[in-house]
Every structure is written in C-alpha cells, then in structure tokens.
Write an enzyme that holds these catalytic residues in place. Structure first.
Site, PDB file in Angstrom:
ATOM      1  N   SER A  68       0.823  -1.210   0.000  1.00 49.38           N
ATOM      2  CA  SER A  68       0.000   0.000   0.000  1.00 49.38           C
ATOM      3  C   SER A  68       0.857   1.260   0.000  1.00 49.38           C
ATOM      4  O   SER A  68       0.419   2.297  -0.500  1.00 49.38           O
ATOM      5  CB  SER A  68      -0.965  -0.005   1.190  1.00 49.38           C
ATOM      6  OG  SER A  68      -0.265  -0.105   2.406  1.00 49.38           O
ATOM      7  N   GLU A  69       2.084   1.199   0.554  1.00 50.15           N
ATOM      8  CA  GLU A  69       2.958   2.367   0.544  1.00 50.15           C
ATOM      9  C   GLU A  69       4.415   1.955   0.386  1.00 50.15           C
ATOM     10  O   GLU A  69       4.858   0.964   0.968  1.00 50.15           O
ATOM     11  CB  GLU A  69       2.845   3.168   1.855  1.00 50.15           C
ATOM     12  CG  GLU A  69       1.469   3.728   2.132  1.00 50.15           C
ATOM     13  CD  GLU A  69       1.095   4.913   1.279  1.00 50.15           C
ATOM     14  OE1 GLU A  69       1.977   5.458   0.584  1.00 50.15           O
ATOM     15  OE2 GLU A  69      -0.081   5.289   1.308  1.00 50.15           O
ATOM     16  N   THR A  70       5.144   2.760  -0.386  1.00 47.60           N
ATOM     17  CA  THR A  70       6.598   2.725  -0.412  1.00 47.60           C
ATOM     18  C   THR A  70       7.087   4.110  -0.021  1.00 47.60           C
ATOM     19  O   THR A  70       6.659   5.111  -0.607  1.00 47.60           O
ATOM     20  CB  THR A  70       7.140   2.340  -1.796  1.00 47.60           C
ATOM     21  OG1 THR A  70       6.709   1.007  -2.117  1.00 47.60           O
ATOM     22  CG2 THR A  70       8.655   2.387  -1.827  1.00 47.60           C
TER      23      THR A  70
END
Length: 260
Positions: free
Chosen positions: A43-45
C-alpha cells in the site's frame, strides 16, 4: 539503494501493515519512484533522503500515485532510521508534503506527531448506505470520508465493493464504530480504491480523523484503536488539539538492495 520491508503497527511478523522504506542520497525521478511502488505492490513505499542531523525528507507512493500523508510508512521509516542508521537521538524529524512530522522512541513504542483532520459533518447519503450495506450513524469529510457505523460487527463483516467505494467522496473511505472488546475504544477499516489499494491493513492517517471523533464521543484524550483488516493492527492514540499522537510497534521482515 537499500530497501527495508517493515510490518508496522504490530509486534509480530505477518500482521500490521507492510511498508517498503527506501534509503538514498537523493530522490530519483518521480516515474522511477512510482514504478518501484507499483512493483512492490504494497500500500505504501516510502523514500528517505538525509537532510541534516536527525532529519530526512520523506515522500510516500502508493501503487496508484503519490500521497500527501501516510502513517504506517512514516512509522516504518522512523523504525528503520532509529534502529539501522546509527542515530543517537530518540527523535527523527521528517520534512513532508504535510509539514514536519516526527517519530520518537517513547515507552517501548514508536510515537508519531501528525496533524489532526477537521471533523466536518456531511449528510449521510444513499450512496454511503449502499456502499456499506448499513446506514451510517454519521459521516464526516476532510481529505478522507469517515462513516460511523452502528455496530462493531458492521465494521468487521463488511465486504468491500470497489465500484461502490470509488463513487464516494474522499481520497480514502474509512468506517468506524465503538469497540465491543474491552481493550479497545474503537474499531475501524480503511479503503483506498482511488489509490489502487482496495483495503489498507492499518492506517495511521485515517486516525487523524477517527481519533478526534472518538475523543469527543468518549470524553477523553487517549484512544486505543483496533483496525480490523485481515492483517489487523493496534494504534495507541492521543488527541492533542491540532495534533494527533499515534504510537505503535514495528517489525523488520527483510532488507535488500534495488538494482536500478
């Protein structure tokens, strides 16, 4: 560049919310950061660039684009810096699109200071009822939509429908209810189909809106929140006026090097 995979808002592997944290000397092109995020399929980097003593510039990318605020990837970033970058300070400062954020080692947790979202009540619509399968008790809109559902079971048992959710206002669509478990004050889930993430496992930024609501409803500043995604996670929160303090744990899963 070195990349760390961290499970945030949990004290055990394979729970919480996984994030990738990339350390580099300077930001690559936006298209490169977007491609990495899309390939990671998390969902996030998060991308970190040193910017002085105990200070970093921080950006977050979802598979669907850059975002202006992310809790679990900030927690993961602070965890990485405090544990693997040889800093002596117990507080790390991040310069972001949402201003300065901090992550501190406090009482065995990692505590973040985030801006509080405004609780702007909006009418409950037929589209909200259709999307969640039950009529919300109330709805609030800032960057994200927050719908208060009548029971904890309604939150737990909801089966997300991407078409219905994508038609609702807000960048993210959050649902919450009072907890039916004594160790928690509230239960929630978070959805982000507009960012190519159907359900986010544990969402710090969502609690910048959820915590002010429950702090007012319960008449207290400290709120223990449970996010009921399949991975689950716990957030220890405090309403500090125009700031929200969010605390949790994190666990390292793996470390690797990107060959670009």
């Amino acid at each position: 560049m070195k990349m760390y995979h961290v499970d945030a808002f949990t004290d055990r592997l394979f729970a919480g919310n996984p994030a990738a944290v990339c350390l580099m000397d300077r930001f690559p092109a936006d298209a490169v950061m977007q491609n990495i995020a899309s390939e990671n399929r998390l969902s996030e980097t998060a991308y970190l660039v040193p910017d002085g003593e105990d200070r970093y510039r921080l950006r977050w990318f979802t598979p669907g684009g850059e975002i202006d605020l992310c809790g679990h990837a900030t927690l993961a970033s602070g965890f990485v810096v405090l544990n693997y970058c040889h800093h002596l300070s117990s507080t790390i400062h991040f310069t972001t699109k949402s201003g300065e954020l901090t992550v501190s080692a406090v009482d065995g947790h990692y505590q973040m200071s985030f801006p509080s979202y405004e609780l702007k009540e909006v009418p409950v619509s037929d589209a909200m009822t259709a999307a969640f399968g039950v009529k919300p008790v109330a709805a609030y809109l800032d960057r994200d939509l927050l719908c208060v559902l009548p029971t904890a079971d309604a939150v737990r048992n909801y089966h997300p429908d991407v078409d219905h959710l994508a038609k609702l206002p807000g960048l993210l669509q959050n649902i919450t209810a009072a907890s039916d478990a004594p160790q928690y004050d509230c239960i929630s889930r978070c959805f982000a189909p507009k960012l190519a993430v159907l359900e986010d496992p544990v969402t710090g930024s969502a609690h910048c809106q959820i915590v002010p609501y429950w702090a007012r409803q319960l008449g207290k500043k400290e709120v223990t929140a449970f996010q009921a995604s399949p991975w689950t996670g716990t957030l220890y929160c405090e309403d500090a006026g125009n700031r929200i303090l969010l605390s949790g744990n994190a666990v390292l899963y793996w470390v690797g090097e990107l060959q670009l």
